[in-house]
Design a protein around this motif. Sequence first.
Motif, PDB file in Angstrom:
ATOM      1  N   MET A   1       0.916  -1.119  -0.191  1.00  0.00           N
ATOM      2  CA  MET A   1       0.101  -0.063  -0.007  1.00  0.00           C
ATOM      3  C   MET A   1       0.864   1.298   0.077  1.00  0.00           C
ATOM      4  N   LYS A   2       2.032   1.392   0.630  1.00  0.00           N
ATOM      5  CA  LYS A   2       2.991   2.267   0.706  1.00  0.00           C
ATOM      6  C   LYS A   2       3.345   2.738  -0.510  1.00  0.00           C
ATOM      7  N   GLU A   3       3.645   1.752  -1.504  1.00  0.00           N
ATOM      8  CA  GLU A   3       4.373   1.965  -2.943  1.00  0.00           C
ATOM      9  C   GLU A   3       3.052   2.780  -3.447  1.00  0.00           C
ATOM     10  N   GLY A   4       2.063   2.188  -3.632  1.00  0.00           N
ATOM     11  CA  GLY A   4       0.917   2.805  -4.295  1.00  0.00           C
ATOM     12  C   GLY A   4       0.723   4.313  -4.022  1.00  0.00           C
ATOM     13  N   ILE A   5       0.597   4.494  -2.939  1.00  0.00           N
ATOM     14  CA  ILE A   5       0.448   5.937  -2.608  1.00  0.00           C
ATOM     15  C   ILE A   5       1.882   6.792  -3.039  1.00  0.00           C
ATOM     16  N   GLY A   6       3.024   6.150  -2.898  1.00  0.00           N
ATOM     17  CA  GLY A   6       4.157   7.192  -3.348  1.00  0.00           C
ATOM     18  C   GLY A   6       4.189   7.254  -4.888  1.00  0.00           C
ATOM     19  N   THR A   7       3.632   5.911  -5.630  1.00  0.00           N
ATOM     20  CA  THR A   7       3.693   6.108  -6.919  1.00  0.00           C
ATOM     21  C   THR A   7       2.643   7.288  -7.378  1.00  0.00           C
ATOM     22  N   THR A   8       1.563   7.052  -6.758  1.00  0.00           N
ATOM     23  CA  THR A   8       0.532   8.162  -7.039  1.00  0.00           C
ATOM     24  C   THR A   8       1.200   9.616  -7.089  1.00  0.00           C
ATOM     25  N   PHE A   9       1.716   9.953  -5.927  1.00  0.00           N
ATOM     26  CA  PHE A   9       2.505  11.101  -5.392  1.00  0.00           C
ATOM     27  C   PHE A   9       3.394  11.457  -6.805  1.00  0.00           C
ATOM     28  N   ASN A  10       4.326  10.573  -6.947  1.00  0.00           N
ATOM     29  CA  ASN A  10       5.635  10.926  -7.975  1.00  0.00           C
ATOM     30  C   ASN A  10       4.968  11.087  -9.383  1.00  0.00           C
ATOM     31  N   LEU A  11       3.563  10.347  -9.546  1.00  0.00           N
ATOM     32  CA  LEU A  11       3.227  10.541 -11.177  1.00  0.00           C
ATOM     33  C   LEU A  11       2.357  11.877 -11.080  1.00  0.00           C
ATOM     34  N   SER A  12       1.730  12.293 -10.050  1.00  0.00           N
ATOM     35  CA  SER A  12       1.005  13.516 -10.112  1.00  0.00           C
ATOM     36  C   SER A  12       2.365  14.554 -10.179  1.00  0.00           C
ATOM     37  N   LEU A  13       3.219  14.564  -9.093  1.00  0.00           N
ATOM     38  CA  LEU A  13       4.285  15.777  -9.403  1.00  0.00           C
ATOM     39  C   LEU A  13       4.743  15.744 -10.682  1.00  0.00           C
ATOM     40  N   LEU A  14       5.053  14.442 -11.348  1.00  0.00           N
ATOM     41  CA  LEU A  14       5.634  14.663 -12.901  1.00  0.00           C
ATOM     42  C   LEU A  14       4.752  15.254 -13.766  1.00  0.00           C
ATOM     43  N   PHE A  15       3.516  15.129 -13.602  1.00  0.00           N
ATOM     44  CA  PHE A  15       2.356  15.508 -14.510  1.00  0.00           C
ATOM     45  C   PHE A  15       2.361  17.032 -14.333  1.00  0.00           C
ATOM     46  N   TYR A  16       2.397  17.654 -13.057  1.00  0.00           N
ATOM     47  CA  TYR A  16       2.265  19.140 -12.902  1.00  0.00           C
ATOM     48  C   TYR A  16       3.593  19.483 -13.550  1.00  0.00           C
ATOM     49  N   PHE A  17       4.734  19.122 -13.356  1.00  0.00           N
ATOM     50  CA  PHE A  17       6.106  19.424 -13.867  1.00  0.00           C
ATOM     51  C   PHE A  17       5.724  19.844 -15.432  1.00  0.00           C
ATOM     52  N   MET A  18       5.233  18.671 -16.004  1.00  0.00           N
ATOM     53  CA  MET A  18       5.109  18.793 -17.439  1.00  0.00           C
ATOM     54  C   MET A  18       4.193  19.798 -17.975  1.00  0.00           C
ATOM     55  N   LEU A  19       3.325  19.840 -17.474  1.00  0.00           N
ATOM     56  CA  LEU A  19       2.141  20.953 -17.680  1.00  0.00           C
ATOM     57  C   LEU A  19       3.072  22.293 -17.320  1.00  0.00           C
ATOM     58  N   LEU A  20       3.657  22.496 -16.464  1.00  0.00           N
ATOM     59  CA  LEU A  20       4.411  23.837 -16.169  1.00  0.00           C
ATOM     60  C   LEU A  20       5.244  24.252 -17.378  1.00  0.00           C
ATOM     61  N   VAL A  21       6.117  23.033 -17.581  1.00  0.00           N
ATOM     62  CA  VAL A  21       7.110  23.314 -18.858  1.00  0.00           C
ATOM     63  C   VAL A  21       6.379  23.582 -20.062  1.00  0.00           C
ATOM     64  N   ALA A  22       5.459  22.882 -20.471  1.00  0.00           N
ATOM     65  CA  ALA A  22       4.460  22.922 -21.577  1.00  0.00           C
ATOM     66  C   ALA A  22       3.795  24.394 -21.628  1.00  0.00           C
ATOM     67  N   GLY A  23       3.627  24.815 -20.398  1.00  0.00           N
ATOM     68  CA  GLY A  23       2.777  26.219 -20.442  1.00  0.00           C
ATOM     69  C   GLY A  23       3.895  27.381 -20.674  1.00  0.00           C
ATOM     70  N   PHE A  24       5.074  26.944 -20.229  1.00  0.00           N
ATOM     71  CA  PHE A  24       6.237  28.001 -20.539  1.00  0.00           C
ATOM     72  C   PHE A  24       6.479  28.146 -21.952  1.00  0.00           C
ATOM     73  N   ALA A  25       6.578  26.862 -22.464  1.00  0.00           N
ATOM     74  CA  ALA A  25       6.998  26.850 -23.978  1.00  0.00           C
ATOM     75  C   ALA A  25       5.912  27.686 -24.772  1.00  0.00           C
ATOM     76  N   LEU A  26       4.497  27.336 -24.413  1.00  0.00           N
ATOM     77  CA  LEU A  26       3.415  27.969 -25.293  1.00  0.00           C
ATOM     78  C   LEU A  26       3.590  29.254 -24.948  1.00  0.00           C
ATOM     79  N   PHE A  27       3.723  30.062 -24.016  1.00  0.00           N
ATOM     80  CA  PHE A  27       3.741  31.182 -23.753  1.00  0.00           C
ATOM     81  C   PHE A  27       5.011  31.945 -24.306  1.00  0.00           C
ATOM     82  N   GLY A  28       5.931  31.215 -24.376  1.00  0.00           N
ATOM     83  CA  GLY A  28       7.233  31.924 -25.153  1.00  0.00           C
ATOM     84  C   GLY A  28       6.836  31.931 -26.677  1.00  0.00           C
ATOM     85  N   THR A  29       6.261  30.929 -27.168  1.00  0.00           N
ATOM     86  CA  THR A  29       5.986  30.963 -28.566  1.00  0.00           C
ATOM     87  C   THR A  29       5.084  31.838 -28.883  1.00  0.00           C
TER      88      THR A  29
END
Length: 155
Positions: A1-29
């Motif tokens: 159960m501990k690994e499932g919660i940690g994986t969910t947190f890591n995936l959501s953190l990765l998802f938000y980071f990708m959104l942030l980078v994509a947002g900066f790229a679109l704004f720059g364009t």
Amino acid sequence: MKEGIGTTFNLSLLFYFMLLVAGFALFGTNYYRAFLVKNKMITLIEQYEANFTNIAFKEKREETINKVGYRKNAPLTQDSLISEGWNCPNEEGWCYKLDKQNYNENNSTEVKCVYQVKTFVSTDIPVINRLFSSFKFFEVNGVTKEIRRRDGCSK
């Protein structure tokens, strides 16, 4: 159960980071497109000596906006811009204003005109548009060189 919660947190953190980078790229364009249109409008105003009614000026202006892929979104603050003396032709997403007008001392019929040009960075996120519409980082400003005219400055 501990690994499932940690994986969910890591995936959501990765998802938000990708959104942030994509947002900066679109704004720059979008910022780059607004910058290109601003520079081209300054060049066209200088080239046609601020004759905004010239057919060739209008055609090149529209061609530039379409070629660059600039979004023709009218700014949310357009009413306040018009009250400040800005002219926004046909809601094309750019505005100009007569900055200063000086009479030539040597030739009393010649006028020196300087224009300000403003373009807007296009964002298609309504919440961001409403929250940050008054901030200046959604605008790109520039100024023309002195344009010498005999018939006065166009406003």
